[in-house]
Every structure is written in structure tokens, then in C-alpha cells.
Scaffold this motif. Structure first.
Motif, PDB file in Angstrom:
ATOM      1  N   ASP A   6       0.860  -1.187   0.000  1.00  0.00           N
ATOM      2  CA  ASP A   6       0.000   0.000   0.000  1.00  0.00           C
ATOM      3  C   ASP A   6       0.902   1.245   0.000  1.00  0.00           C
ATOM      4  OD1 ASP A   6      -1.578   2.167   0.650  1.00  0.00           O
ATOM      5  OD2 ASP A   6      -2.519   1.218   2.396  1.00  0.00           O
ATOM      6  N   ALA A   7       0.853   2.011  -1.085  1.00  0.00           N
ATOM      7  CA  ALA A   7       1.771   3.149  -1.236  1.00  0.00           C
ATOM      8  C   ALA A   7       1.463   4.277  -0.263  1.00  0.00           C
ATOM      9  CB  ALA A   7       1.734   3.677  -2.667  1.00  0.00           C
ATOM     10  N   THR A   8       0.265   4.253   0.328  1.00  0.00           N
ATOM     11  CA  THR A   8      -0.086   5.328   1.264  1.00  0.00           C
ATOM     12  C   THR A   8       0.331   4.984   2.698  1.00  0.00           C
ATOM     13  OG1 THR A   8      -2.301   4.463   1.773  1.00  0.00           O
ATOM     14  CG2 THR A   8      -2.102   5.893  -0.160  1.00  0.00           C
ATOM     15  N   ASN A   9       0.876   3.782   2.878  1.00  0.00           N
ATOM     16  CA  ASN A   9       1.256   3.307   4.207  1.00  0.00           C
ATOM     17  C   ASN A   9       2.787   3.258   4.298  1.00  0.00           C
ATOM     18  OD1 ASN A   9       2.019   1.627   6.346  1.00  0.00           O
ATOM     19  ND2 ASN A   9       0.199   0.334   6.175  1.00  0.00           N
ATOM     20  N   ALA A  10       3.371   4.256   4.976  1.00  0.00           N
ATOM     21  CA  ALA A  10       4.830   4.396   4.997  1.00  0.00           C
ATOM     22  C   ALA A  10       5.517   3.152   5.555  1.00  0.00           C
ATOM     23  CB  ALA A  10       5.239   5.618   5.805  1.00  0.00           C
ATOM     24  N   GLN A  11       4.878   2.520   6.536  1.00  0.00           N
ATOM     25  CA  GLN A  11       5.486   1.336   7.132  1.00  0.00           C
ATOM     26  C   GLN A  11       5.510   0.176   6.139  1.00  0.00           C
ATOM     27  OE1 GLN A  11       3.607   1.053  10.975  1.00  0.00           O
ATOM     28  NE2 GLN A  11       5.151  -0.444  11.617  1.00  0.00           N
ATOM     29  N   PRO A  45      13.532   5.436  -5.570  1.00  0.00           N
ATOM     30  CA  PRO A  45      12.073   5.544  -5.473  1.00  0.00           C
ATOM     31  C   PRO A  45      11.342   4.417  -6.211  1.00  0.00           C
ATOM     32  CG  PRO A  45      12.919   7.101  -7.086  1.00  0.00           C
ATOM     33  CD  PRO A  45      14.119   6.471  -6.446  1.00  0.00           C
ATOM     34  N   LEU A  46      10.071   4.224  -5.845  1.00  0.00           N
ATOM     35  CA  LEU A  46       9.260   3.127  -6.376  1.00  0.00           C
ATOM     36  C   LEU A  46       8.194   3.631  -7.342  1.00  0.00           C
ATOM     37  CD1 LEU A  46       8.595   1.442  -2.916  1.00  0.00           C
ATOM     38  CD2 LEU A  46      10.402   0.860  -4.562  1.00  0.00           C
ATOM     39  N   ILE A  47       7.714   2.739  -8.183  1.00  0.00           N
ATOM     40  CA  ILE A  47       6.608   3.061  -9.090  1.00  0.00           C
ATOM     41  C   ILE A  47       5.286   2.787  -8.373  1.00  0.00           C
ATOM     42  CG2 ILE A  47       5.473   2.394 -11.245  1.00  0.00           C
ATOM     43  CD1 ILE A  47       8.289   1.602 -12.298  1.00  0.00           C
ATOM     44  N   CYS A  48       4.326   3.715  -8.489  1.00  0.00           N
ATOM     45  CA  CYS A  48       2.988   3.490  -7.939  1.00  0.00           C
ATOM     46  C   CYS A  48       2.079   2.977  -9.046  1.00  0.00           C
ATOM     47  CB  CYS A  48       2.421   4.776  -7.356  1.00  0.00           C
ATOM     48  SG  CYS A  48       3.302   5.274  -5.883  1.00  0.00           S
ATOM     49  N   HIS A  49       1.366   1.893  -8.756  1.00  0.00           N
ATOM     50  CA  HIS A  49       0.489   1.255  -9.740  1.00  0.00           C
ATOM     51  C   HIS A  49      -0.967   1.605  -9.465  1.00  0.00           C
ATOM     52  CE1 HIS A  49       4.272  -0.886  -9.912  1.00  0.00           C
ATOM     53  NE2 HIS A  49       3.926  -1.411 -11.072  1.00  0.00           N
ATOM     54  N   TYR A  50      -1.695   1.896 -10.528  1.00  0.00           N
ATOM     55  CA  TYR A  50      -3.092   2.319 -10.421  1.00  0.00           C
ATOM     56  C   TYR A  50      -3.959   1.488 -11.360  1.00  0.00           C
ATOM     57  CZ  TYR A  50      -1.239   6.457  -8.051  1.00  0.00           C
ATOM     58  OH  TYR A  50      -0.600   7.297  -7.169  1.00  0.00           O
ATOM     59  N   CYS A  91      -1.398  14.767  -2.123  1.00  0.00           N
ATOM     60  CA  CYS A  91      -1.313  13.379  -2.581  1.00  0.00           C
ATOM     61  C   CYS A  91      -0.947  12.473  -1.398  1.00  0.00           C
ATOM     62  CB  CYS A  91      -0.256  13.299  -3.674  1.00  0.00           C
ATOM     63  SG  CYS A  91       0.370  11.655  -3.959  1.00  0.00           S
ATOM     64  N   PRO A  92      -1.719  11.416  -1.165  1.00  0.00           N
ATOM     65  CA  PRO A  92      -1.526  10.604   0.043  1.00  0.00           C
ATOM     66  C   PRO A  92      -0.403   9.569  -0.047  1.00  0.00           C
ATOM     67  CG  PRO A  92      -3.366   9.746  -1.205  1.00  0.00           C
ATOM     68  CD  PRO A  92      -2.870  10.953  -1.959  1.00  0.00           C
ATOM     69  N   VAL A  93       0.303   9.505  -1.174  1.00  0.00           N
ATOM     70  CA  VAL A  93       1.383   8.519  -1.302  1.00  0.00           C
ATOM     71  C   VAL A  93       2.498   8.861  -0.319  1.00  0.00           C
ATOM     72  CG1 VAL A  93       3.194   7.637  -2.825  1.00  0.00           C
ATOM     73  CG2 VAL A  93       0.867   7.988  -3.705  1.00  0.00           C
ATOM     74  N   ALA A  94       2.952   7.866   0.431  1.00  0.00           N
ATOM     75  CA  ALA A  94       4.014   8.075   1.415  1.00  0.00           C
ATOM     76  C   ALA A  94       5.248   8.647   0.735  1.00  0.00           C
ATOM     77  CB  ALA A  94       4.353   6.754   2.100  1.00  0.00           C
ATOM     78  N   LEU A  95       5.892   9.615   1.386  1.00  0.00           N
ATOM     79  CA  LEU A  95       7.088  10.245   0.799  1.00  0.00           C
ATOM     80  C   LEU A  95       8.195   9.215   0.556  1.00  0.00           C
ATOM     81  CD1 LEU A  95       7.810  13.725   2.373  1.00  0.00           C
ATOM     82  CD2 LEU A  95       7.639  13.125  -0.057  1.00  0.00           C
ATOM     83  N   LEU A 132      -5.781  -4.160  -8.193  1.00  0.00           N
ATOM     84  CA  LEU A 132      -5.671  -2.721  -7.938  1.00  0.00           C
ATOM     85  C   LEU A 132      -7.050  -2.096  -7.712  1.00  0.00           C
ATOM     86  CD1 LEU A 132      -2.907  -1.932 -10.570  1.00  0.00           C
ATOM     87  CD2 LEU A 132      -2.694  -1.702  -8.084  1.00  0.00           C
ATOM     88  N   ARG A 133      -8.060  -2.574  -8.452  1.00  0.00           N
ATOM     89  CA  ARG A 133      -9.420  -2.053  -8.251  1.00  0.00           C
ATOM     90  C   ARG A 133      -9.915  -2.386  -6.849  1.00  0.00           C
ATOM     91  NH1 ARG A 133     -10.128  -3.076 -13.999  1.00  0.00           N
ATOM     92  NH2 ARG A 133     -10.528  -5.268 -13.561  1.00  0.00           N
ATOM     93  N   LEU A 134      -9.633  -3.601  -6.388  1.00  0.00           N
ATOM     94  CA  LEU A 134     -10.082  -4.018  -5.059  1.00  0.00           C
ATOM     95  C   LEU A 134      -9.345  -3.267  -3.949  1.00  0.00           C
ATOM     96  CD1 LEU A 134     -10.590  -7.880  -4.729  1.00  0.00           C
ATOM     97  CD2 LEU A 134     -12.274  -6.048  -4.517  1.00  0.00           C
ATOM     98  N   VAL A 135      -8.044  -3.103  -4.125  1.00  0.00           N
ATOM     99  CA  VAL A 135      -7.267  -2.410  -3.095  1.00  0.00           C
ATOM    100  C   VAL A 135      -7.728  -0.957  -2.999  1.00  0.00           C
ATOM    101  CG1 VAL A 135      -4.954  -1.662  -2.394  1.00  0.00           C
ATOM    102  CG2 VAL A 135      -5.279  -3.930  -3.355  1.00  0.00           C
ATOM    103  N   ALA A 136      -8.039  -0.369  -4.164  1.00  0.00           N
ATOM    104  CA  ALA A 136      -8.545   1.005  -4.229  1.00  0.00           C
ATOM    105  C   ALA A 136      -7.600   2.023  -3.595  1.00  0.00           C
ATOM    106  CB  ALA A 136      -9.942   1.102  -3.606  1.00  0.00           C
ATOM    107  N   ARG A 137      -6.312   1.692  -3.629  1.00  0.00           N
ATOM    108  CA  ARG A 137      -5.254   2.614  -3.218  1.00  0.00           C
ATOM    109  C   ARG A 137      -4.095   2.384  -4.166  1.00  0.00           C
ATOM    110  NH1 ARG A 137      -5.159   0.730   3.051  1.00  0.00           N
ATOM    111  NH2 ARG A 137      -7.303   1.299   3.497  1.00  0.00           N
ATOM    112  N   PRO A 138      -3.199   3.362  -4.326  1.00  0.00           N
ATOM    113  CA  PRO A 138      -2.029   3.096  -5.161  1.00  0.00           C
ATOM    114  C   PRO A 138      -1.179   1.992  -4.539  1.00  0.00           C
ATOM    115  CG  PRO A 138      -1.767   5.148  -3.936  1.00  0.00           C
ATOM    116  CD  PRO A 138      -3.183   4.712  -3.720  1.00  0.00           C
ATOM    117  N   VAL A 139      -0.631   1.136  -5.373  1.00  0.00           N
ATOM    118  CA  VAL A 139       0.232   0.055  -4.883  1.00  0.00           C
ATOM    119  C   VAL A 139       1.654   0.305  -5.384  1.00  0.00           C
ATOM    120  CG1 VAL A 139       0.715  -2.422  -5.004  1.00  0.00           C
ATOM    121  CG2 VAL A 139      -1.639  -1.626  -4.690  1.00  0.00           C
ATOM    122  N   ALA A 140       2.558   0.545  -4.435  1.00  0.00           N
ATOM    123  CA  ALA A 140       3.969   0.722  -4.788  1.00  0.00           C
ATOM    124  C   ALA A 140       4.547  -0.651  -5.064  1.00  0.00           C
ATOM    125  CB  ALA A 140       4.720   1.383  -3.643  1.00  0.00           C
ATOM    126  N   ALA A 141       5.264  -0.795  -6.191  1.00  0.00           N
ATOM    127  CA  ALA A 141       5.809  -2.119  -6.505  1.00  0.00           C
ATOM    128  C   ALA A 141       7.052  -2.046  -7.374  1.00  0.00           C
ATOM    129  CB  ALA A 141       4.755  -2.983  -7.196  1.00  0.00           C
TER     130      ALA A 141
END
Ligand code: TXA
Ligand code: MG
Length: 330
Positions: free
Chosen positions: A38-43, A59-64, A102-106, A129-138
Motif C-alpha cells: 500500500d503506497a499510502t502506508n509508509a510502514q 524511489p518506487l513506481i505506484c500502480h493504479y 497526494c496521500p502517497v508516502a514520501l 488494484l481495483r479491489l485495493v482502491a489505493r495506489p500500490v507501490a511495486a
């Protein structure tokens, strides 16, 4: 224990639940397997760096799931919209300015005020990605600096026990990572050649600046994944092989040279798309086979430097680059 999840509704739902809870889940895309958080979760993002042994300044790519979701976080200009319409879902990553709020963790963007965004062309990945409904860093789901994974088995070999689950998916049809394009300035800059060719990009938006493949300093800051040694198998790699010896494993393109200790043919007919889709598999196979047979190195035949050949040559050059201990890797 790493759960192996199938490409079923239940499997995808479980993967989404784990991601939303902050766990790491590897999943197939059309390029390579990604190691998602979860890209919005820094941990959760931090755990990616931990599991991969990846330097935190890379840095990482955020997937949408779609363009609208992506451009809600990155500021898209006409070029970005044009490229997204032409190539998304697909193997193109756009580096854009991060939108305020933007809520993506720095940490996902290594503290940069930019964001790398992509919509993958893979049914299961999109459903996830639709189910997670948040950006996924990967990032690619391999230990830092090693060869990228194109099967669930490759992911297991590197990360079993270090991640919560792998969502097993249809094969990675492209087989080489996405093209990374920086659109934060007036002229587009190719940061990493990949699955969408620079020729195709230029047909949409005009001239793109190509960075020298192994540029270290400025490039290192802009896209640290461009650092020299990367995609490194255990055996060393010799490029541009026009002859081969019995103590070498041959990575062949076109009709193979005769006399190698072992041979993996990327494409007998010289098809660059086929070669890209088999590149990482070939490097892994030659590495294992070469060590078993006691071979000295891998020798790679020349590959034309246009279209997907540019991305293949970029990965080969980096697999052959010096591996001094302080070279940062991704
Ligand atoms: O195909 C792919 O792109 C795969 C799949 C999983 O989507 N992902 C992948 O991620 O290859 P990774 O982390 O191995 O490579 C990401 C690249 C690195 O070269 C990184 O430096 C660059 O993208 N990057 C990410 N964010 C950036 C940013 N804000 N500015 C410049 N470069 C960035
Ligand atoms: Mg990688």
C-alpha cells in the motif's frame, strides 16, 4: 510462510486484504512480477525496501487501476494524457509532479516531489488494484541488484518467507520492465528504456532526450534504478560475443554460435519482442546451468539497438557492469 494465491476471485480478494492491512504481496504484471505494498502506508513501503535489501534513496513506481486514479496523484499535462491514452494500460511509467495533498508516502518516492505512475496491462493485476482502491507501490519482486522475476517460481527463489503472499498470474508477456519517462520538465527524458519503445513515444509527443545508459551522477539522482550494476547473475557477462568458447554459456539472438558449453536462445528468428520476453528467464537459466557445469561466464550475442532492443541492451549492459561493493543497486 509465504502464501501462494491463485488467480481466482478468492485469491485476488485475499491479496487485496493483505495489501490493505499493510502486508507485502508479489503479483504478476505484463512486464515482471512486482513486490506490492500500500503506497499510502509508509510502514508497508518501508517493508519493501527491507525485503528487497534496496537502498532507500531509490524511489518506487505506484500502480493504479486507471488513468483517472493515477492523475489524481500526479499532475498530468497534455503529453502525459496523450501517452496515457496511447499506452495505458501498458509498460510505460510516467514521472510527474506530485499533486498537493497526494496521500502517497514520501518514502515511496524517496522524498522526491515527483511520482512515478503506471497502469499495468494485466487482468489480474488490474482486478487487484481495483479491489485495493489505493495506489500500490511495486518494484520488481527480486532481491536488490539481481535478475528480475518473470515467474512465481523466480519470486519464491528470492523472497520466500520474506513476504506475505504471491498472487500467481498469467505469464509476464512483455518480460522486461516498463519504460520510465520523466515529464517533469519541458522536454521528456527517457530514464529507463523498457516495454514501450522510445520510437513509439516520440510518435506521440515528439523528441525525447535519451540519457546515456550508464550515466552515474545526475542520472543517479533522477532515477537511481539506473545505477550501473543491476540484473546481475552470479556468473559475469561478456557482451557483444561474436565467437564463443566451451567454457561459456551462450545467450543467443538469431541462429546460435556453435561451440558454447550451454546455450539459451532468446529468439532464433531475431524477434525482439520474443527476446525481451525471454531475457530474464535466459539469464537465470544460464546462471544455474553455468554454475552446475562449472562455466566461466555468460557470453551474449549482439542485439540491434532499436525498438525493444534498446531495453534489452540496457539490461544486458547492466548485468555486465562492474559490481563494486559501493555501487548502489535497485
Ligand atoms: O515494469 C515495471 O516497471 C516493474 C513492474 C513491477 O511494474 N517495476 C519496476 O520497478 O521495474 P523498479 O522499482 O524495479 O524500477 C523503478 C524505476 C527505477 O529505475 C526508479 O529509480 C525509477 O523507476 N523511479 C521511480 N520513481 C521515480 C521518480 N520519482 N523519479 C525518477 N525515477 C523514478
Ligand atoms: Mg528492479
Amino acid at each position: 510462510m509465504t502464501e501462494l494465491l491463485e488467480e481466482t476471485e478468492a485469491g485476488i480478494a485475499r491479496a487485496a486484504e493483505l495489501l490493505r492491512a499493510g502486508a507485502l504481496v508479489a503479483f504478476a504484471t505484463e512486464t515482471v512480477y512486482g513486490l506490492g505494498a500500500d503506497a499510502t502506508n509508509a510502514q508497508a513501503v518501508s517493508a519493501i525496501f527491507e525485503a528487497k535489501g534496496r537502498p532507500r534513496f531509490n524511489p518506487l513506481i505506484c500502480h493504479y487501476a486507471d488513468m483517472e486514479a493515477a492523475f489524481a496523484h500526479g499532475e498530468a499535462d497534455d503529453r502525459a494524457i496523450r501517452l496515457a491514452r496511447a499506452f495505458w494500460p501498458g509498460p510505460l511509467t510516467l514521472v510527474l509532479k506530485r499533486r498537493p495533498g497526494c496521500p502517497v508516502a514520501l518514502l515511496a518516492s524517496a522524498g522526491l516531489d515527483t511520482l512515478a505512475l503506471r497502469v499495468p496491462a494485466h487482468e489480474t493485476a488490474l482486478a487487484l488494484l481495483r479491489l485495493v482502491a489505493r495506489p500500490v507501490a511495486a518494484p520488481s519482486a527480486n532481491r536488490s541488484g539481481l535478475v528480475s522475476p518473470t515467474t512465481a517460481g523466480h519470486v519464491m527463489a528470492g523472497l520466500a518467507g520474506r513476504i506475505a503472499a504471491i498472487l500467481v498470474g498469467a505469464p509476464c508477456a512483455v518480460g522486461i520492465e516498463s519504460t520510465v519517462l520523466d515529464l517533469t520538465g519541458p522536454t521528456a527524458i527517457l530514464l529507463r528504456p523498457g516495454g514501450v519503445t522510445v520510437e513509439a513515444i516520440e510518435a506521440e509527443i515528439g523528441p525525447v532526450i535519451r540519457k546515456p545508459p550508464l550515466a552515474e551522477t545526475l542520472e543517479g539522482f533522477r532515477s537511481p534504478g539506473m545505477m550501473a550494476s543491476h540484473y546481475a547473475p552470479s556468473l559475469t557477462v561478456r557482451l557483444d560475443a561474436r565467437t564463443v568458447s566451451t567454457d561459456e554459456g551462450l545467450l543467443a539472438f538469431g541462429p546460435p554460435l556453435m561451440g558454447a558449453g550451454a546455450t539459451f536462445t532468446l529468439s532464433e528468428t531475431g524477434d525482439l519482442g520474443q527476446a525481451a520476453s525471454r531475457l530474464f528467464e535466459g539469464l537465470r537459466w544460464l546462471d544455474t546451468e553455468g554454475q552446475r557445469l562449472g562455466l566461466a561466464r555468460i557470453a551474449a550475442m549482439p542485439i540491434p539497438d532499436h525498438g525493444l532492443g534498446m531495453a534489452i541492451n540496457d539490461r544486458l549492459r547492466r548485468s555486465a557492469a562492474p559490481r563494486d561493493g559501493d555501487t548502489p543497486k535497485s
